[in-house]
Design a protein around this motif. Structure first.
Motif, PDB file in Angstrom:
ATOM      1  N   THR A   1       0.628  19.047   8.083  1.00 54.81           N
ATOM      2  CA  THR A   1       1.532  17.947   7.774  1.00 54.81           C
ATOM      3  C   THR A   1       1.109  17.298   6.466  1.00 54.81           C
ATOM      4  N   THR A   2       2.098  16.861   5.710  1.00 50.31           N
ATOM      5  CA  THR A   2       1.878  16.075   4.497  1.00 50.31           C
ATOM      6  C   THR A   2       2.761  14.846   4.596  1.00 50.31           C
ATOM      7  N   SER A   3       2.149  13.665   4.523  1.00 49.98           N
ATOM      8  CA  SER A   3       2.881  12.424   4.739  1.00 49.98           C
ATOM      9  C   SER A   3       2.726  11.482   3.555  1.00 49.98           C
ATOM     10  N   ALA A   4       3.833  10.897   3.149  1.00 50.31           N
ATOM     11  CA  ALA A   4       3.796   9.732   2.266  1.00 50.31           C
ATOM     12  C   ALA A   4       3.799   8.499   3.165  1.00 50.31           C
ATOM     13  N   VAL A   5       2.897   7.566   2.895  1.00 50.82           N
ATOM     14  CA  VAL A   5       2.723   6.411   3.772  1.00 50.82           C
ATOM     15  C   VAL A   5       2.898   5.135   2.960  1.00 50.82           C
ATOM     16  N   PHE A   6       3.753   4.247   3.460  1.00 49.20           N
ATOM     17  CA  PHE A   6       3.989   2.969   2.796  1.00 49.20           C
ATOM     18  C   PHE A   6       3.700   1.845   3.787  1.00 49.20           C
ATOM     19  N   ALA A   7       3.082   0.774   3.300  1.00 46.46           N
ATOM     20  CA  ALA A   7       2.705  -0.314   4.193  1.00 46.46           C
ATOM     21  C   ALA A   7       2.780  -1.646   3.471  1.00 46.46           C
ATOM     22  N   TYR A   8       2.998  -2.687   4.270  1.00 47.99           N
ATOM     23  CA  TYR A   8       2.970  -4.061   3.771  1.00 47.99           C
ATOM     24  C   TYR A   8       2.148  -4.893   4.750  1.00 47.99           C
TER      25      TYR A   8
ATOM     26  N   ILE B   1       0.836  -1.192   0.000  1.00 51.02           N
ATOM     27  CA  ILE B   1       0.000   0.000   0.000  1.00 51.02           C
ATOM     28  C   ILE B   1       0.874   1.246   0.000  1.00 51.02           C
ATOM     29  N   ALA B   2       0.555   2.172  -0.860  1.00 55.56           N
ATOM     30  CA  ALA B   2       1.219   3.476  -0.896  1.00 55.56           C
ATOM     31  C   ALA B   2       0.149   4.549  -0.856  1.00 55.56           C
ATOM     32  N   GLY B   3       0.344   5.539  -0.002  1.00 57.19           N
ATOM     33  CA  GLY B   3      -0.682   6.558   0.138  1.00 57.19           C
ATOM     34  C   GLY B   3      -0.118   7.896   0.544  1.00 57.19           C
ATOM     35  N   ALA B   4      -1.005   8.855   0.679  1.00 56.66           N
ATOM     36  CA  ALA B   4      -0.644  10.202   1.125  1.00 56.66           C
ATOM     37  C   ALA B   4      -1.716  10.691   2.086  1.00 56.66           C
ATOM     38  N   VAL B   5      -1.284  11.373   3.134  1.00 53.48           N
ATOM     39  CA  VAL B   5      -2.198  11.916   4.146  1.00 53.48           C
ATOM     40  C   VAL B   5      -1.814  13.370   4.408  1.00 53.48           C
ATOM     41  N   ARG B   6      -2.816  14.215   4.482  1.00 58.06           N
ATOM     42  CA  ARG B   6      -2.577  15.625   4.828  1.00 58.06           C
ATOM     43  C   ARG B   6      -3.455  15.994   6.017  1.00 58.06           C
ATOM     44  N   THR B   7      -2.861  16.627   7.018  1.00 52.84           N
ATOM     45  CA  THR B   7      -3.606  17.108   8.176  1.00 52.84           C
ATOM     46  C   THR B   7      -3.400  18.614   8.315  1.00 52.84           C
ATOM     47  N   GLU B   8      -4.398  19.261   8.886  1.00 51.65           N
ATOM     48  CA  GLU B   8      -4.318  20.715   9.074  1.00 51.65           C
ATOM     49  C   GLU B   8      -5.155  21.101  10.283  1.00 51.65           C
ATOM     50  N   GLY B   9      -4.579  21.908  11.166  1.00 54.13           N
ATOM     51  CA  GLY B   9      -5.335  22.400  12.311  1.00 54.13           C
ATOM     52  C   GLY B   9      -4.600  22.234  13.614  1.00 54.13           C
ATOM     53  N   GLY B  10      -5.366  21.978  14.678  1.00 52.46           N
ATOM     54  CA  GLY B  10      -4.833  22.020  16.037  1.00 52.46           C
ATOM     55  C   GLY B  10      -4.258  20.710  16.516  1.00 52.46           C
ATOM     56  N   LEU B  11      -3.278  20.176  15.830  1.00 54.86           N
ATOM     57  CA  LEU B  11      -2.585  18.996  16.333  1.00 54.86           C
ATOM     58  C   LEU B  11      -1.922  19.307  17.665  1.00 54.86           C
ATOM     59  N   SER B  12      -1.930  18.318  18.568  1.00 57.01           N
ATOM     60  CA  SER B  12      -1.218  18.490  19.829  1.00 57.01           C
ATOM     61  C   SER B  12       0.067  17.683  19.801  1.00 57.01           C
ATOM     62  N   PHE B  13       1.049  18.104  20.592  1.00 58.92           N
ATOM     63  CA  PHE B  13       2.357  17.479  20.597  1.00 58.92           C
ATOM     64  C   PHE B  13       2.795  17.223  22.029  1.00 58.92           C
ATOM     65  N   ASP B  14       3.871  16.439  22.163  1.00 62.02           N
ATOM     66  CA  ASP B  14       4.381  16.128  23.491  1.00 62.02           C
ATOM     67  C   ASP B  14       4.884  17.362  24.220  1.00 62.02           C
ATOM     68  N   ALA B  15       5.239  18.375  23.480  1.00 66.11           N
ATOM     69  CA  ALA B  15       5.855  19.545  24.103  1.00 66.11           C
ATOM     70  C   ALA B  15       4.804  20.472  24.695  1.00 66.11           C
ATOM     71  N   VAL B  16       4.156  20.044  25.756  1.00 61.88           N
ATOM     72  CA  VAL B  16       3.194  20.896  26.436  1.00 61.88           C
ATOM     73  C   VAL B  16       3.949  21.971  27.206  1.00 61.88           C
ATOM     74  N   PRO B  17       3.396  23.183  27.421  1.00 60.86           N
ATOM     75  CA  PRO B  17       2.045  23.588  27.053  1.00 60.86           C
ATOM     76  C   PRO B  17       1.996  24.372  25.744  1.00 60.86           C
ATOM     77  N   ILE B  18       1.945  23.681  24.625  1.00 55.49           N
ATOM     78  CA  ILE B  18       1.745  24.325  23.333  1.00 55.49           C
ATOM     79  C   ILE B  18       0.263  24.669  23.179  1.00 55.49           C
ATOM     80  N   THR B  19      -0.021  25.867  22.701  1.00 53.68           N
ATOM     81  CA  THR B  19      -1.397  26.301  22.462  1.00 53.68           C
ATOM     82  C   THR B  19      -1.475  26.975  21.111  1.00 53.68           C
ATOM     83  N   ASP B  20      -2.714  27.170  20.650  1.00 53.66           N
ATOM     84  CA  ASP B  20      -2.979  27.897  19.404  1.00 53.66           C
ATOM     85  C   ASP B  20      -2.156  27.330  18.247  1.00 53.66           C
ATOM     86  N   ALA B  21      -2.086  25.997  18.157  1.00 54.70           N
ATOM     87  CA  ALA B  21      -1.289  25.359  17.105  1.00 54.70           C
ATOM     88  C   ALA B  21      -1.965  25.518  15.752  1.00 54.70           C
ATOM     89  N   ARG B  22      -1.187  25.920  14.762  1.00 56.97           N
ATOM     90  CA  ARG B  22      -1.611  26.000  13.364  1.00 56.97           C
ATOM     91  C   ARG B  22      -0.588  25.202  12.562  1.00 56.97           C
TER      92      ARG B  22
END
Length: 295
Positions: free
Chosen positions: A62-69, A38-59
């Motif tokens: 991400t654009t990802s190429a994804v490969f799977a077997y 499987i080969a694919g692409a994923v795009r996300t946009e918006g308020g993703l959260s991350f380990d580095a708290v306290p991040i706020t107002d995230a804009r």
């Protein structure tokens, strides 16, 4: 029709969205010994959260190429599957860290995953010839997904693609076929190891993250299937050097997936999801497309 039934379900999520993936047909049956690429692409946009708290107002975008077997298996007479997924991600955007603006533009491998699943009831291990006459009723399956800390990570930066820790996700799923409809429910929990190189030498730990998801899937006579999906996840409160953060998650997402068979060996899947409500972060939109080849 068989080509549509064989469309392997793999999660096309990226980075922090991995624990909140929406994945229909995760416990469907397929003949033993079939391989999928499987080969694919994923795009996300918006308020993703991350380990580095306290991040706020995230804009963040991400654009990802994804490969799977994936390969279907005979596990003591029951159908099973092993799969591996590897994303490669470009991340860019801005956020506030403790009230100060930060900016990040980075490319690297995202959090890959290995998974083993087995259908404990209702989906015996079948040859291709046997599978042609098989009809689904109720399937009950379990899986274990493991994500190693092999993604891009820089302890001196507040936002990264990876999180420098292991995660383990046991899950149970139930699937019930009723004519052209299939209804599914899954329950899972994600356990995290500590990140002892968190943002300038600190240690971050995180409580388990619990999730439920459901799917209503309609199969068309030409082999196409359409799924309406929803997921809820809660928990995951973190600590930095033993100090609790105010980041308990209680979030909802909804989405839809459509799979289109091209021929006996190839299929295309389109997916989209969006955050409905989010107590902390993860109120983002995601779209994805994937091509699958089987042999």
């Amino acid at each position: 029709m068989i080509a549509a039934l064989l469309f392997a379900s793999l999660p096309f999520a990226s980075m922090g969205a991995r624990a909140q993936e929406i994945e229909p047909r995760a416990y469907s049956n397929a003949p033993v010994g079939v391989n999928f690429f499987i080969a694919g692409a994923v795009r996300t946009e918006g308020g993703l959260s991350f380990d580095a708290v306290p991040i706020t107002d995230a804009r963040i975008e991400t654009t990802s190429a994804v490969f799977a077997y994936a390969r279907t298996l005979d596990l003591w007479g029951k159908s099973g599957k092993f799969d591996v997924i590897v994303p490669y991600t470009h991340l860019q955007g801005t956020a506030l860290y403790q009230g100060d603006p930060i900016e990040r533009d980075v490319t690297g491998f995202g959090r890959g995953a290995f998974r083993m699943s087995i259908n404990l009831h209702g989906a015996p291990a079948l040859s291709l010839e046997e599978f042609r006459d098989w009809k689904q009723d109720v399937i009950v399956g379990v899986s274990l997904q493991v994500s190693p800390p092999w993604a891009q990570y820089d302890e001196g930066r507040a936002v990264n693609i990876g999180s420098n820790r292991w995660s383990f996700k046991p899950e149970i799923g139930v699937s019930k076929a009723m004519g052209p409809w299939t209804f599914e429910a899954q329950a899972a929990v994600v356990f995290f190891t500590d990140n002892d190189e968190f943002f300038n030498g600190n240690t971050r730990s995180q409580d388990p993250l619990y999730s439920l998801q459901g799917h209503a899937i309609y199969g068309f006579s030409n082999g196409t299937w359409l799924s309406v999906d929803g997921t809820w996840f809660a928990g995951g409160r973190s600590q930095v050097n033993g100090v609790l953060n105010n980041d308990l998650q209680q979030n909802w997402r909804v989405g839809a997936t459509i799979a289109l068979p091209i021929d006996r060996a190839n299929s295309i899947k389109f997916s989209a999801s969006s955050g409905v409500s989010a107590r902390t972060g993860n109120n983002f939109d995601a779209i994805g497309v994937a091509w699958q080849h089987r042999w």
